[in-house]
Design an enzyme around this catalytic site. Structure first.
Site, short mmCIF file in Angstrom:
data_model
loop_
_atom_site.label_atom_id
_atom_site.label_comp_id
_atom_site.label_asym_id
_atom_site.label_seq_id
_atom_site.Cartn_x
_atom_site.Cartn_y
_atom_site.Cartn_z
N ASP A 1 -7.96 0.48 -7.47
CA ASP A 1 -6.76 0.22 -6.77
C ASP A 1 -5.34 1.55 -6.03
OD1 ASP A 1 -4.10 -0.89 -6.16
OD2 ASP A 1 -3.41 -2.18 -7.79
N GLU B 1 -4.53 -11.61 -7.28
CA GLU B 1 -3.59 -11.61 -7.67
C GLU B 1 -2.43 -13.18 -7.91
OE1 GLU B 1 -2.57 -7.82 -7.27
OE2 GLU B 1 -3.93 -7.03 -8.63
N GLU C 1 2.03 4.51 -5.17
CA GLU C 1 2.21 3.25 -6.36
C GLU C 1 1.77 4.02 -7.28
OE1 GLU C 1 0.79 0.21 -5.71
OE2 GLU C 1 0.86 -0.49 -7.72
C1 GCU Z 1 -1.48 -3.56 -6.35
C2 GCU Z 1 -0.17 -3.50 -6.39
C3 GCU Z 1 0.51 -4.19 -6.02
C4 GCU Z 1 -0.18 -4.89 -5.13
C5 GCU Z 1 -1.64 -5.43 -5.52
C6 GCU Z 1 -2.70 -5.52 -3.80
O1 GCU Z 1 -1.74 -4.33 -7.33
O2 GCU Z 1 0.19 -3.15 -7.41
O3 GCU Z 1 1.94 -4.43 -6.11
O4 GCU Z 1 -0.17 -6.62 -4.54
O5 GCU Z 1 -2.24 -4.35 -4.88
O6 GCU Z 1 -3.13 -4.54 -3.05
O7 GCU Z 1 -2.38 -6.63 -3.72
#
Ligand code: GCU
Length: 681
Positions: free
Chosen positions: A364, A285, A392
């Site tokens: 996730d 990400e 979440e």
């Molecule tokens: C999810 C979450 C993110 C977080 C990511 C992770 O995608 O929405 O906010 O950073 O998990 O576990 O790194």
């Protein structure tokens, strides 16, 4: 009050016998001191008994006010054979001389004390058996590492935080306060022994946590935690050699980069010697990582592992690595496959002090996911299970969703890593505890659900997930119901009526939440970015790889051999079970298969009818929870009652929004009416 003592508020328990007047520490140490403090406090509050505290046995003879009988001894037996073997293990038993709480180490004594206190809080019948010598308690933690991952940012915000701001950071500063101690006490009371304080997405000021600017406060935190047997960990920015060191690369095989990390770790550990190590989110990400340099994750992790090894440090490396720039038109790329595809080829290539941290599911933290196939595959790599206590995707601590039943299912999942005959004990619990492969660096981590809110977790009842994670990580054999019972009794006092109402609310809440949001394993359907509330197509045409592929005939993602081939990542017989629509567990059906709306489920209902029923029934149950809870009006403190009631009211209303949005979407797309003729828009 700025914050509550949560399950350690020590409300008086009626009619418990506590036949002691003295506490004697057989050896010293800060953790022992905390253990003794706690027992003195609990005895006073729970049993109205003032314990006389003496430092050691020699002193006992000298002091006449403390006669020495009716004494509780805290100690670590000197002889190896007499000592509980594992770190954190303890034994509680009555002897001629008094009650002995013995640990394998100081933490073991602390956990033994909290165990005894818990028996008092829950007015357990085992107390009488302990006092009479008929029962001895011996416990050893199931998992070596029992860790909380905080996603706190240095500006005080919390990524996916639903309980207020951070109590570790504000305005790019570290906060060292009484609340830090209160938090450590809560965490230790349920067996937590490691805490990462900053977000896995390490940016801006957080990159500088490993510079001298932050060392004094980090050391202060490490000491506060250390006094409760907890190791401090930090999340690390893989790009620090460029951002802090002025280098033009972060290539893990570059000597300058390696030298940077070695020097850096030398500095960090000189200033914060008790640091446990680092958690790393790399190539995920948008975070930097070894892929940029054509290197793999073993190259990246091992380089850091070598730098922290001289100080006994660990590198916890996350497997949440996937392509987050997918094209929704591309039906072959499957995010679910990514963890396995990226890490399986590296099995056996990681250093001993590296632990791969794997999210429970392949996507996730959805309300239901099958267990990530990496657990079934990796055989020569330290593994840690990552779950998310922060809700979440499970209601953001506005909806009630007690997650321990989900985590129990994950831990109990049979991987068949020990062979298709199923003879070997090879569940996820067997793997992450280190039992299956004889590993020591492994365990469980949860993304924390705490914040600066007075009640710690936003929703008062969400504290059961904080409590429960620790208890479960310490003892994976405990049932979700036992944990819920303990938490209710410890938090609200031992009241049968409160138990009668709250227990089923907790234990049924996960399935209720699932039924009015995204049943049958379909997941997502949330609003983009903040992930709250229904939006069926919220992620359908985006780059994050989270699709439901609904059309006029059916819904779900084909992950069989004909589809993305994901099912083949499991060992047999799991792979075949998922591959076949008839044997695929129905709660995961739509994750593995694209299913026609008129397909008949085992219940005899069609898929579409199940979708409608599930949403109608789920919303009704959410409403019923609110009604049930109203009965506690006279029994809970008014603010507590009002706080919980307001959340349940919101949940009840919001569940109707979920129901109507999802049902309407599927009615419109399928054209098939509800057999029961209920209102769909
Ligand atoms: C999810 C979450 C993110 C977080 C990511 C992770 O995608 O929405 O906010 O950073 O998990 O576990 O790194």
């Amino acid at each position: 009050m700025e914050y509550t003592n949560a399950w350690l508020n020590y409300k008086t328990v009626d009619h418990i016998r506590f036949p002691f007047d003295t506490i004697c520490m057989e050896s010293g140490g800060t953790v022992m001191e905390r253990a003794a403090d706690e027992l003195v406090l609990a005895a006073e509050k729970l049993a109205k008994t003032a314990l006389c505290r003496i430092a050691d046995i020699a002193e006992m003879g000298r002091r006449s006010s403390c006669p020495g009988k009716n004494t509780i001894f805290l100690g670590i037996p000197k002889k190896r054979g007499e000592r509980p073997a594992d770190a954190g293990a303890f034994r509680i038993r009555m002897e001629e001389s008094g009650l002995h709480i013995q640990g394998g180490d100081e933490s073991g004594v602390l956990y033994g004390v909290f165990e005894l206190i818990r028996l008092m809080q829950t007015a357990s019948p085992n107390l009488a058996k302990l006092w009479s010598g008929k029962l001895a308690i011996e416990k050893s933690p199931s998992n070596p590492l029992r860790m909380l991952n905080h996603w706190d940012n240095l500006d005080g915000s919390i990524e996916r935080g639903y309980a207020g701001s951070s109590f570790f950071f504000a305005d790019d500063r570290i906060i060292v306060s009484e609340r830090t101690r209160a938090y450590a006490r809560l965490a230790a009371s349920v067996g937590i022994n490691a805490v990462v304080i900053n977000n896995v997405n390490v940016k801006n000021a957080a990159t500088r946590l490993i510079t001298e600017q932050y060392f004094p406060e980090l050391d202060a935190l490490a000491r506060i935690f250390g006094a409760y047997g907890i190791r401090l960990y930090l999340s690390l920015n893989f790009a620090a050699p460029m951002e802090l060191g002025g280098l033009d690369t972060c290539d893990p095989l570059d000597r300058k980069v390696q030298a940077f990390w070695k020097k850096k770790m030398h500095e960090v550990y000189a200033a914060v010697p008790e640091l446990g190590g680092f958690l790393v989110k790399a190539d995920s990400e948008g975070r930097p990582g070894p892929f940029t340099y054509g290197r793999n994750h073993a190259d990246g992790a091992n380089m850091l592992a070598e730098a922290v090894a001289p100080y006994g440090g660990r590198i916890i490396w996350r497997c949440f690595v996937y392509n987050c720039s997918q094209d929704w038109r591309d039906r072959k790329t499957d995010r679910a496959r990514a963890g396995y595809d990226n890490f399986m080829p590296l099995d056996g290539k990681f250093a001993d002090n590296v632990i791969l941290q794997i999210k429970n599911g392949p996507m996730d933290f959805q309300v239901r996911e099958q267990v990530a196939p990496l657990f079934s595959g990796l055989r020569a790599t330290n593994q840690m299970l990552e779950v998310q206590a922060a809700q979440e995707y499970t209601g953001q601590q506005r909806h009630l969703c007690y997650l321990i039943p989900m985590w129990k299912e994950v831990l109990g999942f049979k991987t068949y890593a020990g062979g298709a005959d199923g003879a070997t004990a090879d569940t996820v619990a067997d793997i992450v505890s280190g039992r299956l492969y004889g590993q020591k660096n492994c365990g469980m981590a949860a993304v924390a659900n705490t914040g600066a809110d007075e009640n710690w977790t936003g929703h008062d009842l969400a504290a059961a997930n904080f409590y429960g994670f620790g208890r479960l990580a310490f003892d994976t054999e405990l049932s979700a119901e036992e944990i819920a019972r303990e938490w209710i009794a410890c938090t609200y006092g031992n009241n049968a009526e409160i138990m009668r109402i709250l227990l089923p609310m907790l234990t049924e809440s996960w399935q209720i939440y699932e039924s009015y949001t995204s049943p049958l394993g379909i997941g997502w359907m949330v609003n983009p970015s903040h992930h709250y509330g229904p939006n069926v197509d919220g992620y359908e045409y985006d780059r994050w790889g989270t699709y439901h592929r609904s059309d006029c005939l059916g819904m779900g993602v084909d992950r069989t051999k004909k589809g993305t081939g994901y099912t083949a990542q499991y060992n047999e017989p799991n792979a075949s079970m998922y591959e076949n629509m008839e044997t695929c567990p129905e709660e995961l059906l739509l994750f593995f298969h694209h299913v026609p709306y008129r397909y008949r489920l085992k219940s005899g209902k069609t898929l579409i009818q199940h979708i409608y029923d599930s949403h109608f029934e789920g919303a009704m149950k959410a409403q019923a929870m609110l009604e049930r809870f109203e009965e506690l009006k006279e029994l809970l403190e008014p603010e507590v009652f009002e706080r919980i009631r307001a959340r349940l009211k919101h949940q009840s209303d919001h569940s109707k929004e979920w129901r109507d949005r999802v049902n309407t979407y599927y009615y419109r797309i399928s054209g098939i009416p509800d057999e029961k003729g209920r209102t769909i828009y």
